[in-house]
Design a protein around this motif. Structure first.
Motif, mmCIF file in Angstrom:
data_model
loop_
_atom_site.group_PDB
_atom_site.id
_atom_site.type_symbol
_atom_site.label_atom_id
_atom_site.label_comp_id
_atom_site.label_asym_id
_atom_site.label_seq_id
_atom_site.Cartn_x
_atom_site.Cartn_y
_atom_site.Cartn_z
ATOM 1 N N SER A 371 0.843 -1.186 0.000
ATOM 2 C CA SER A 371 0.000 0.000 0.000
ATOM 3 C C SER A 371 0.888 1.250 0.000
ATOM 4 N N GLY A 372 0.535 2.215 -0.844
ATOM 5 C CA GLY A 372 1.341 3.433 -0.951
ATOM 6 C C GLY A 372 2.582 3.233 -1.801
ATOM 7 N N LYS A 375 1.192 2.407 -7.081
ATOM 8 C CA LYS A 375 0.413 1.762 -8.158
ATOM 9 C C LYS A 375 -0.497 2.785 -8.847
ATOM 10 N N THR A 377 -0.207 5.864 -8.792
ATOM 11 C CA THR A 377 0.603 6.939 -9.365
ATOM 12 C C THR A 377 0.950 6.636 -10.819
HETATM 13 N N1 LIG Z 1 -2.131 13.753 -4.555
HETATM 14 C C1 LIG Z 1 -1.095 13.366 -3.805
HETATM 15 N N2 LIG Z 1 -0.317 14.283 -3.200
HETATM 16 C C2 LIG Z 1 0.744 13.924 -2.460
HETATM 17 N N3 LIG Z 1 1.100 12.659 -2.261
HETATM 18 C C3 LIG Z 1 0.371 11.691 -2.823
HETATM 19 C C4 LIG Z 1 -0.769 11.996 -3.633
HETATM 20 N N4 LIG Z 1 -1.301 10.837 -4.055
HETATM 21 C C5 LIG Z 1 -0.534 9.850 -3.549
HETATM 22 N N5 LIG Z 1 0.468 10.349 -2.811
HETATM 23 C C6 LIG Z 1 1.526 9.598 -2.129
HETATM 24 O O1 LIG Z 1 2.207 8.848 -3.095
HETATM 25 C C7 LIG Z 1 2.493 7.540 -2.618
HETATM 26 C C8 LIG Z 1 1.969 6.513 -3.601
HETATM 27 O O2 LIG Z 1 0.582 6.609 -3.682
HETATM 28 P P1 LIG Z 1 -0.294 5.669 -4.630
HETATM 29 O O3 LIG Z 1 -1.709 6.114 -4.488
HETATM 30 O O4 LIG Z 1 0.282 5.652 -5.968
HETATM 31 O O5 LIG Z 1 -0.077 4.267 -3.950
HETATM 32 P P2 LIG Z 1 -0.826 2.884 -4.213
HETATM 33 O O6 LIG Z 1 0.242 1.901 -4.427
HETATM 34 O O7 LIG Z 1 -1.842 3.031 -5.259
HETATM 35 O O8 LIG Z 1 -1.474 2.659 -2.788
HETATM 36 P P3 LIG Z 1 -2.804 1.869 -2.363
HETATM 37 O O9 LIG Z 1 -2.564 0.437 -2.667
HETATM 38 O O10 LIG Z 1 -2.858 2.107 -0.900
HETATM 39 O O11 LIG Z 1 -3.915 2.485 -3.125
HETATM 40 C C9 LIG Z 1 1.872 7.447 -1.240
HETATM 41 O O12 LIG Z 1 2.914 7.601 -0.298
HETATM 42 C C10 LIG Z 1 0.925 8.614 -1.161
HETATM 43 O O13 LIG Z 1 0.907 9.137 0.139
#
Ligand SMILES: Nc1ncnc2c1ncn2[C@@H]1O[C@H](COP(=O)(O)OP(=O)(O)OP(=O)(O)O)[C@@H](O)[C@H]1O
Length: 571
Positions: A371-372, A375, A377
Motif C-alpha cells: 500500500s502506498g 500503483k 501513481t
Molecule cells: N495527490 C497526492 N499528493 C501527495 N502525495 C500523494 C498523492 N497521491 C498519492 N500520494 C503519495 O504517493 C504515494 C503513492 O501513492 P499511490 O496512491 O500511488 O499508492 P498505491 O500503491 O496506489 O497505494 P494503495 O494500494 O494504498 O492504493 C503514497 O505515499 C501517497 O501518500
C-alpha cells in the motif's frame, strides 16, 4: 487612491461591453447630482424671494421648479441604480463562468493544493464582492464625486469666503481616514481567507457525515468549526471597530466646520453682507455635501475589501495549466505502452524511483505492491493527471506528451473503487462526457459490461433514473455501470484501479470475465490487492519501494520474486 485605480483598470476591459448601459447610468448620475445641488440652490430663491421679498408671482412658479428638480434627481437615481445593477449582475454571471471554465482547465495538482471549500467560497463569496464593486461601488463612487462637485459649486457660488472656512477642515480628515483604510484592508484580507477555511470545514463535514457519525466525531468537528467561526467573528469585529470609527471622526470634524460657519456666516448676515437666503442655501449645500463626502470615505474603505476579493479572483483567473497536450491523435492501433526509467513525486518525496516496463497490445497487466507503493501513481501519469519528473512514457513510439489531451483521455477508460454515479438516467451515466447519447452504444457497452441483464429488467430500462451515488443499485451493479461507462468510448487502454476490491467473489468473477472478453486490441491494467482479481493477467508488475521488483507471469514470479511471494502469502 491606488486601490481605486487598480479596480478600475481590472474591470476596464469588461466594462467596454456595457457602453450603452454605462452611458445611461452616467447620465442618471449627472441628473441625480444636478437635482441634489439644484435643490440646495433653490433654497436661496425660496427664502429670499418668497418669504423675505414676498414676491407673489414666484410663489406659483418656484414650487413647480422644486418638484421638477426632485423629479430629475429621482429619475436620475433610478436610471443609475437599475443600469449599474444590470452591469453588476451580468458581470458576475460572466466571471463565475470564466472562473469555473479556467479552474476546470487546471491540473489535478492545483486541486490537491486548494481545498474544495475554498474554491467554492472563491466562486461565490469573492465573486459576489466583485458584483458589489461593479454594481454599487464604482457607480456610487462616481455619483458621489459628481454630486460633491456640484454641491461645492453651490457652496462656493453662494459665499466663497464662508466656503473657505468651512472646507479647511476636510484636508485635516484625510490623514486619519487613510490610516483607517489601511487597517480595514488588512482585516478584510484575513476575513476572506477565514471564510475559505470555514467553507472547507463545512464541505468536509457534509461529505464525510457518515464517518463522522460512525466515529462519534461530531463534537470534535464542532470544536474545529467553533475555532474557525470564532476567529472569523473576531476579525469581523476588529474590522467593524475600525470602520465604525470613520463616521464619528467625520461628524466631529464636520461639527467644527459648522461651528465656524455659524460664527462667520452669522456675523455676515448681521452686517448685511450676506442675505438670509444665501446663508441658508449655503448651509443646506454644506450639510448635503456631508453625505457624499461621508459616502466617498465609506466607499473608499469598502473598496479595500473589494480589492482583496478582486485580486484573489484574478489570481485564479490568471492561473494556467502546466499539463498541455500535443497535436497527435491517439493511434487507431495500439501496439505498446512503455515506461522508461520514470521518476516522479507529488512533492519533494519521490514515489516512483525509476520505473521501467513495457506492455503490449492484448495484454492484461496486473499491478501489485505494498500500500502506498505507487500503483495508482503509475495510472495518474498514464492519464497525464501529472507529468513525470524524469524518464519517458511512450505510446507506440511517441511520447505521451505529444498526444492531444482530449484524444488521450478519450482512449483511456478507467474504473476505480470509488464509484461516480450521477443522479440521472442509466444512459446518461454510461455516456457521461459524450456530447450526445447514442442509445445503441449504451446498450452495447452495458451488454459487454455484463450489466444489460439487470438494466433490462429495471423499469424504464436505460432510461431508468439512478439515485445520487447509485443508492438504488447493488455494489456489483454499480461497478458494472461504471465499466459500461469506461467502455462507451471504446477506449484502447482500460484501467481497473481496485475496481473489484469491495465486491464479493461472485461479482468479482463477473468482472474478471468481462476483462478477459474485452482484451483484444487493448492494453488493460488491473491494480489489485486480491490475487483473484488478477488471475487472468498475462503479466504482473510488482512494485516495491518505488521500483519495479518483478515483471513477469504469475508462475515465474512465484518462482523468483520474493516480494510477490510475500504478497501472495499475506493473502
Ligand atoms: N495527490 C497526492 N499528493 C501527495 N502525495 C500523494 C498523492 N497521491 C498519492 N500520494 C503519495 O504517493 C504515494 C503513492 O501513492 P499511490 O496512491 O500511488 O499508492 P498505491 O500503491 O496506489 O497505494 P494503495 O494500494 O494504498 O492504493 C503514497 O505515499 C501517497 O501518500
Amino acid at each position: 487612491m491606488n486601490s481605486i485605480k487598480i479596480i478600475f483598470s481590472r474591470f476596464k476591459g469588461y466594462l467596454k461591453d456595457y457602453i450603452p448601459q454605462f452611458c445611461i447610468a452616467v447620465l442618471g448620475m449627472i441628473m441625480a447630482a444636478i437635482g441634489t445641488a439644484g435643490s440646495a440652490y433653490l433654497i436661496k430663491d425660496v427664502l429670499d424671494e418668497i418669504f423675505i421679498s414676498k414676491n407673489e408671482s414666484l410663489l406659483y412658479i418656484l414650487p413647480y421648479i422644486v418638484v421638477a428638480v426632485f423629479f430629475l434627481k429621482a429619475l436620475g437615481t433610478y436610471l443609475q441604480q437599475y443600469f449599474t445593477a444590470y452591469i453588476g449582475h451580468d458581470m458576475v454571471r460572466r466571471f463565475r463562468f470564466m472562473l469555473l471554465e479556467n479552474l476546470l482547465r487546471l491540473d489535478l495538482s492545483f486541486f490537491n493544493r486548494l481545498r474544495t471549500g475554498e474554491l467554492i467560497s472563491r466562486n461565490t463569496n469573492d465573486i459576489d464582492r466583485i458584483r458589489n464593486v461593479v454594481s454599487s461601488m464604482i457607480p456610487d463612487f462616481t455619483r458621489e464625486v459628481i454630486t460633491a462637485i456640484c454641491l461645492l459649486a453651490v457652496v462656493i457660488y453662494q459665499s466663497p469666503k464662508l466656503a473657505f472656512f468651512a472646507l479647511v477642515v476636510f484636508p485635516a480628515a484625510i490623514y486619519p481616514l487613510s490610516l483607517l483604510a489601511k487597517k480595514i484592508k488588512k482585516y478584510s484580507h484575513q476575513s476572506q481567507a477565514k471564510i475559505g477555511d470555514m467553507t472547507s470545514a463545512l464541505s468536509e463535514i457534509f461529505t464525510n457525515i457518515e464517518i463522522i457519525k460512525a466515529n462519534n466525531a461530531a463534537n470534535k468537528e464542532l470544536e474545529r468549526f467553533k475555532s474557525h467561526n470564532e476567529r472569523f467573528f473576531h476579525l469581523n469585529i476588529k474590522a467593524e471597530r475600525t470602520s465604525t470609527l470613520v463616521n464619528p471622526l467625520m461628524e466631529t470634524l464636520g461639527a467644527v466646520g459648522i461651528a465656524i460657519v455659524i460664527i462667520i456666516g452669522g456675523s455676515e448676515v448681521i452686517s448685511g453682507a450676506l442675505s438670509v437666503g444665501e446663508f441658508f442655501s449655503f448651509t443646506t449645500a454644506l450639510f448635503m455635501l456631508y453625505t457624499p463626502i461621508k459616502r466617498i470615505s465609506y466607499l473608499y474603505n469598502k473598496m479595500q475589501d473589494a480589492l482583496a476579493a478582486t485580486e484573489r479572483t484574478f489570481e485564479l483567473l490568471n492561473q494556467s495549466p502546466n499539463i498541455i497536450g500535443g497535436n497527435l491523435e491517439f493511434p487507431k492501433n495500439l501496439l505498446s505502452i512503455s515506461f522508461n526509467d520514470v521518476r516522479f513525486g507529488y512533492d519533494e518525496n519521490e514515489v516512483l524511483k525509476g520505473v521501467s516496463f513495457k506492455a503490449n497490445s492484448d495484454e492484461i497487466i496486473g499491478i501489485v505492491g505494498t500500500s502506498g507503493g505507487g500503483k495508482s501513481t503509475i495510472i495518474n501519469l498514464l492519464m497525464r493527471f501529472y507529468d513525470a519528473n524524469n524518464g519517458q512514457i511512450l505510446i507506440n513510439q511517441s511520447e505521451i506528451s505529444d498526444f492531444e489531451l482530449q484524444s488521450l483521455r478519450q482512449n483511456i477508460g478507467i474504473v476505480t473503487q470509488r464509484i461516480y454515479i450521477f443522479n440521472d438516467t442509466i444512459a446518461a451515466n454510461v455516456a457521461y462526457g459524450a456530447k450526445e447519447i447514442d442509445e445503441n452504444r449504451v446498450i452495447n457497452a452495458l451488454k459487454v459490461a455484463n450489466a444489460w441483464d439487470f438494466v433490462e429488467n429495471m423499469e424504464g430500462g436505460v432510461h431508468a433514473m439512478l439515485d445520487e451515488f447509485g443508492a438504488n443499485l447493488s455494489g456489483g451493479q454499480r461497478q458494472r455501470i461504471a465499466i459500461a461507462r469506461a467502455l462507451y468510448n471504446e477506449p484502447r487502454i482500460l484501467i481497473f484501479d481496485e475496481a473489484t476490491s469491495a465486491l464479493d467473489f461472485e461479482s468479482e468473477r463477473i468482472i474478471t470475465d468481462v476483462i478477459e472478453r474485452i482484451r483484444s486490441g487493448r492494453i488493460i491494467f488491473v491494480i489489485a490487492h486480491r490475487q483473484s482479481s488478477i488471475k487472468n493477467a498475462t503479466k504482473i508488475l510488482v512494485l516495491g519501494g518505488g521500483k519495479v521488483v518483478g515483471f513477469d507471469n504469475k508462475e515465474a514470479l512465484l518462482q523468483n520474486c520474493d516480494a510477490f511471494k510475500k504478497l501472495s502469502h499475506i493473502e
